[in-house]
Scaffold this motif. Sequence first.
Motif, short mmCIF file in Angstrom:
data_model
loop_
_atom_site.label_atom_id
_atom_site.label_comp_id
_atom_site.label_asym_id
_atom_site.label_seq_id
_atom_site.Cartn_x
_atom_site.Cartn_y
_atom_site.Cartn_z
N GLN A 210 7.78 -66.58 29.16
CA GLN A 210 8.50 -67.82 29.41
C GLN A 210 9.10 -67.82 30.81
O GLN A 210 9.05 -68.82 31.54
N GLY A 211 9.64 -66.67 31.21
CA GLY A 211 10.21 -66.55 32.55
C GLY A 211 9.16 -66.73 33.63
O GLY A 211 9.40 -67.37 34.67
N ILE A 212 7.98 -66.15 33.40
CA ILE A 212 6.88 -66.28 34.36
C ILE A 212 6.44 -67.74 34.47
O ILE A 212 6.17 -68.24 35.58
N ILE A 213 6.35 -68.43 33.34
CA ILE A 213 5.92 -69.83 33.36
C ILE A 213 6.92 -70.69 34.11
O ILE A 213 6.53 -71.57 34.91
N GLU A 214 8.22 -70.47 33.87
CA GLU A 214 9.24 -71.25 34.59
C GLU A 214 9.09 -71.03 36.10
O GLU A 214 9.15 -71.97 36.90
N LEU A 215 8.89 -69.77 36.49
CA LEU A 215 8.72 -69.43 37.89
C LEU A 215 7.46 -70.08 38.46
O LEU A 215 7.47 -70.64 39.57
N LEU A 216 6.37 -70.02 37.70
CA LEU A 216 5.10 -70.61 38.14
C LEU A 216 5.25 -72.11 38.39
O LEU A 216 4.85 -72.62 39.45
N PHE A 217 5.85 -72.84 37.45
CA PHE A 217 5.99 -74.28 37.61
C PHE A 217 6.98 -74.62 38.73
O PHE A 217 6.76 -75.59 39.47
N ASP A 218 8.05 -73.83 38.87
CA ASP A 218 9.01 -74.06 39.96
C ASP A 218 8.34 -73.89 41.32
O ASP A 218 8.48 -74.74 42.21
N GLN B 57 3.32 -59.36 37.10
CA GLN B 57 2.87 -60.74 37.18
C GLN B 57 3.66 -61.51 38.24
O GLN B 57 3.12 -62.44 38.86
N ARG B 58 4.90 -61.12 38.49
CA ARG B 58 5.66 -61.74 39.58
C ARG B 58 5.04 -61.39 40.94
O ARG B 58 4.97 -62.24 41.84
N VAL B 59 4.61 -60.15 41.07
CA VAL B 59 3.89 -59.76 42.30
C VAL B 59 2.63 -60.59 42.44
O VAL B 59 2.29 -61.10 43.52
N GLU C 203 -4.77 -67.79 31.65
CA GLU C 203 -3.91 -67.16 30.63
C GLU C 203 -2.84 -66.27 31.30
O GLU C 203 -2.74 -65.07 31.00
N PRO C 204 -2.01 -66.82 32.19
CA PRO C 204 -1.10 -65.98 32.99
C PRO C 204 -0.05 -65.23 32.19
O PRO C 204 0.53 -64.26 32.69
N THR C 205 0.19 -65.63 30.93
CA THR C 205 1.18 -64.92 30.11
C THR C 205 0.52 -64.15 28.97
O THR C 205 1.20 -63.65 28.09
N GLY C 206 -0.80 -64.04 29.00
CA GLY C 206 -1.54 -63.44 27.87
C GLY C 206 -1.18 -62.00 27.58
O GLY C 206 -1.29 -61.56 26.43
#
Length: 230
Positions: free
Chosen positions: A181-189, A151-153, A170-173
């Motif tokens: 949670q880590g992906i969401i923090e990265l997405l918003f940042d 998902q980071r890629v 649904e990016p964390t589904g």
Amino acid sequence: MTETTALQADRLGKRVPMPAGELVILDGMSFRIDQGDSIAIVGPSGSGKSTLLSLLAGLDTPSSGSVVLAGEPLSQLDEDGRARVRGEKVGFVFQSFQLLPSLTALENVMLPLELRGDGDAEPPARSMLQQVGLGERLGHYPRQLSGGEQQRVALARAFVTRPSLLFADEPTGNLDTRTGQGIIELLFDMNRQAGTTLVLVTHDEHLAERCHRTLRLDGGRLVADTAQAA
């Protein structure tokens, strides 16, 4: 539509013919999204969230109504025209990652730049993978990466074209809570740094509260449009 409007939906509808009659998936939905806004689309399963996202991004065509995306009237464009707008203006993050298994992480991130016709796609792709913490994994294939790394890629691929709008479904589904949670923090940042307009489909009410505004769907209708308290 003003210069600060990123996306406008006007009386948007989607109907599908069925043997027993017409199935109404979306019914007369109208709203406007300003540039730089973050919007959560929420609602129960079957309420039309993913269909709405597909219509807003020009991946699907409405039965009625219209969408104007970054000044482009999608309903007046053919599929090639809509594809051009997506290539120039839009990034995507999906629940299922949608990475090509035969390409390395670096090649997956280079792909949208190459499809757009950019001359040298590798440097920005490398830089974006460094930004998401995968600078050491450039040559790895999706099967060699964890779900969170995949998902980071996908995030790097979404942001590498510097889109004006990012659609996330649904990016964390498919991720465990901590990884998600880590992906969401990265997405918003990344979204904040890039000044991108974010349209996020989610069933997670806590995640929806991170956005400036929530569009709530039920039975194919827009039943609430609420802004978060400052």
